[in-house]
Design an enzyme around this catalytic site. Structure first.
Site, short mmCIF file in Angstrom:
data_model
loop_
_atom_site.label_atom_id
_atom_site.label_comp_id
_atom_site.label_asym_id
_atom_site.label_seq_id
_atom_site.Cartn_x
_atom_site.Cartn_y
_atom_site.Cartn_z
N TYR A 98 10.62 6.20 2.32
CA TYR A 98 11.33 5.22 3.16
C TYR A 98 12.84 5.43 3.08
O TYR A 98 13.55 5.11 4.03
CB TYR A 98 11.01 3.79 2.69
CG TYR A 98 9.75 3.20 3.26
CD1 TYR A 98 8.52 3.77 3.01
CD2 TYR A 98 9.80 2.04 4.04
CE1 TYR A 98 7.36 3.21 3.52
CE2 TYR A 98 8.65 1.48 4.56
CZ TYR A 98 7.43 2.07 4.29
OH TYR A 98 6.29 1.51 4.79
N LYS B 118 -0.91 10.45 -5.76
CA LYS B 118 -1.56 11.63 -5.17
C LYS B 118 -1.14 12.83 -6.01
O LYS B 118 -0.51 13.78 -5.52
CB LYS B 118 -1.16 11.76 -3.69
CG LYS B 118 -1.92 12.82 -2.91
CD LYS B 118 -3.37 12.45 -2.61
CE LYS B 118 -4.08 13.62 -1.93
NZ LYS B 118 -5.53 13.39 -1.78
N ASP C 64 -6.40 8.29 -2.11
CA ASP C 64 -7.52 8.32 -1.15
C ASP C 64 -8.74 7.63 -1.75
O ASP C 64 -9.43 6.84 -1.09
CB ASP C 64 -7.84 9.75 -0.69
CG ASP C 64 -7.87 10.77 -1.82
OD1 ASP C 64 -7.51 10.44 -2.96
OD2 ASP C 64 -8.28 11.92 -1.55
N ASP D 259 2.45 0.29 1.11
CA ASP D 259 2.47 -0.27 2.47
C ASP D 259 1.08 -0.19 3.08
O ASP D 259 0.55 -1.16 3.62
CB ASP D 259 3.47 0.52 3.32
CG ASP D 259 3.50 0.03 4.76
OD1 ASP D 259 3.54 -1.20 4.97
OD2 ASP D 259 3.45 0.88 5.67
N ASP E 184 -2.07 -3.46 3.57
CA ASP E 184 -2.70 -3.89 4.83
C ASP E 184 -4.22 -3.88 4.67
O ASP E 184 -4.92 -4.80 5.10
CB ASP E 184 -2.32 -2.96 6.00
CG ASP E 184 -1.13 -3.49 6.81
OD1 ASP E 184 -0.23 -4.10 6.19
OD2 ASP E 184 -1.11 -3.28 8.04
#
Ligand code: IPM
Ligand code: MG
Length: 360
Positions: free
Chosen positions: A142, A191, A223, A247, A251
């Site tokens: 970001y 990751k 994942d 982020d 959700d």
């Protein structure tokens, strides 16, 4: 107690949901003898329209000067065509950075009343969903360099994802402290099979974890984490992760609790001043129609009472009032179910405020 709150209503449904949270804060002030003073400032699209920038300096100053900040949502189709650095979202990222808010707490908790609204199978939901994602908020991709350039006759875009050890250490530390007040279990999500930033993350997280032997600690690839959230969410207590993974996973985590409209968040730095906002967006399609769910914002105000003002009894009262109106069967459209009563944004805020006043 007297506190000064800077209020950033923003765009879309932002103003209507924030108005309901202010109504609830006023009910708290009146019931418990506090005084909250509000200063409304512009951020996001409205600030672009009024001041030519998504984050005017006076908004930054008002936030840095306040005891805490309450935010609605930013963005909308009107500003979608603008270049990256003057989009409404830039205002949100800018204020997080300017206030040094590196720790974003996003609880994923299922209100039992909303079990039927969860898209997960009943037997999974019944095991319980109650975890919190601790998302690193002012680092990573970001805030790395963004550029689009022409190379050999075509456009090539690059986003850089830097993480320094101290940025990782402080956020994992926050996760450890939160876990100790819960079920003492931290899952660090990365990751590390692909990214250097994740390998550093895993190394530093392991070092911090070693300083907290009383907390059960494990690593999980992102994942797999995305899969585990829908397969067996009951396994999680505190999940800590970098900015973009957080982020995306929040959700997902919010949706399994029934509605993204229910989920609050707290963004904190080193002091007690924080920024509190629902995790959903500005929902321009329903803006101004009194249809939005104000509960995510109202519960964000409860988090403000708890984390910034140390008013735990008052925060409990707000959360109990939300549970009470859900028990009464009141629902906004996003979480409507058979046998419930459909209400608008204002009526939902009124009911929650009334439930607080009635508690004493
Ligand atoms: C969020 C939002 C923001 C983010 C956007 C609006 C910039 O999705 O708070 O989750 O990506 O952080
Ligand atoms: Mg998001």
């Amino acid at each position: 107690m007297r506190k000064r709150i800077t209020v950033l209503k923003g765009d879309g449904i932002g103003p209507e949901i924030v108005n309901e949270a202010l109504k609830v804060l006023e009910a708290v002030a009146e019931t418990y003898g506090h005084h909250f003073a509000y200063q409304c400032m512009d951020i996001g699209g409205i600030a672009i329209d009024q001041h030519g920038t998504p984050l005017p300096q006076e908004t930054i100053d008002a936030c840095l000067d306040a005891d805490s900040v309450l935010l609605g949502a930013v963005g909308g189709p009107k500003w979608d065509g603008l270049p990256g650095d003057i989009r409404p979202e830039k205002g949100l990222l800018g204020i997080r950075k300017a206030m040094g808010l590196y720790a974003n707490l996003r609880p994923a908790r299922l209100f039992p009343q909303l079990a039927d609204a969860s898209p997960l199978r009943r037997e999974i939901v019944e095991k319980g969903i109650d975890f919190v994602v601790v998302r690193e908020l002012i680092g990573g991709v970001y805030f790395g360099e963004h550029k689009t350039e022409e190379v050999d006759g075509e456009l090539v875009a690059t986003d850089v994802m830097p993480y320094a050890e101290h940025e990782i250490r402080r956020i994992v530390q926050v996760a450890m402290e939160i876990a100790k007040k819960r079920r003492s279990c931290v899952t660090s999500v990365d990751k590390a099979n692909v990214l250097d930033t994740s390998r550093l993350w895993r190394k530093v997280a392991g070092q911090v974890a070693a300083e907290h032997p009383d907390v059960a600690f494990s690593n999980m690839l992102v994942d797999n984490a995305a899969m585990q959230i829908v397969k067996n969410p009951a396994q999680f207590d505190v999940m800590v992760t970098e900015n973009m993974f957080g982020d995306i996973l929040t959700d997902e985590a919010s949706m399994i609790t029934g509605s993204i409209g229910m989920i609050p968040s707290a963004s904190l730095g080193d002091g007690t001043r924080g920024l509190y906002e629902p995790i959903h967006g500005s929902a321009p399609d329903i803006a101004g129609q009194d249809k939005a769910n104000p509960i995510g914002t109202i519960l964000s105000a409860a988090m403000m009472l708890r984390y910034s003002f140390d008013l735990c009894r008052e925060a409990d009262a707000v959360e109990a009032a939300v549970a009470q109106v859900l028990d009464q069967g009141l629902r906004t459209a996003d979480s409507m179910a058979d046998g419930c009563t459909l209400v608008g944004c204002r009526a939902m805020g009124d009911a929650i405020a009334a439930a607080i006043s009635a508690q004493t």
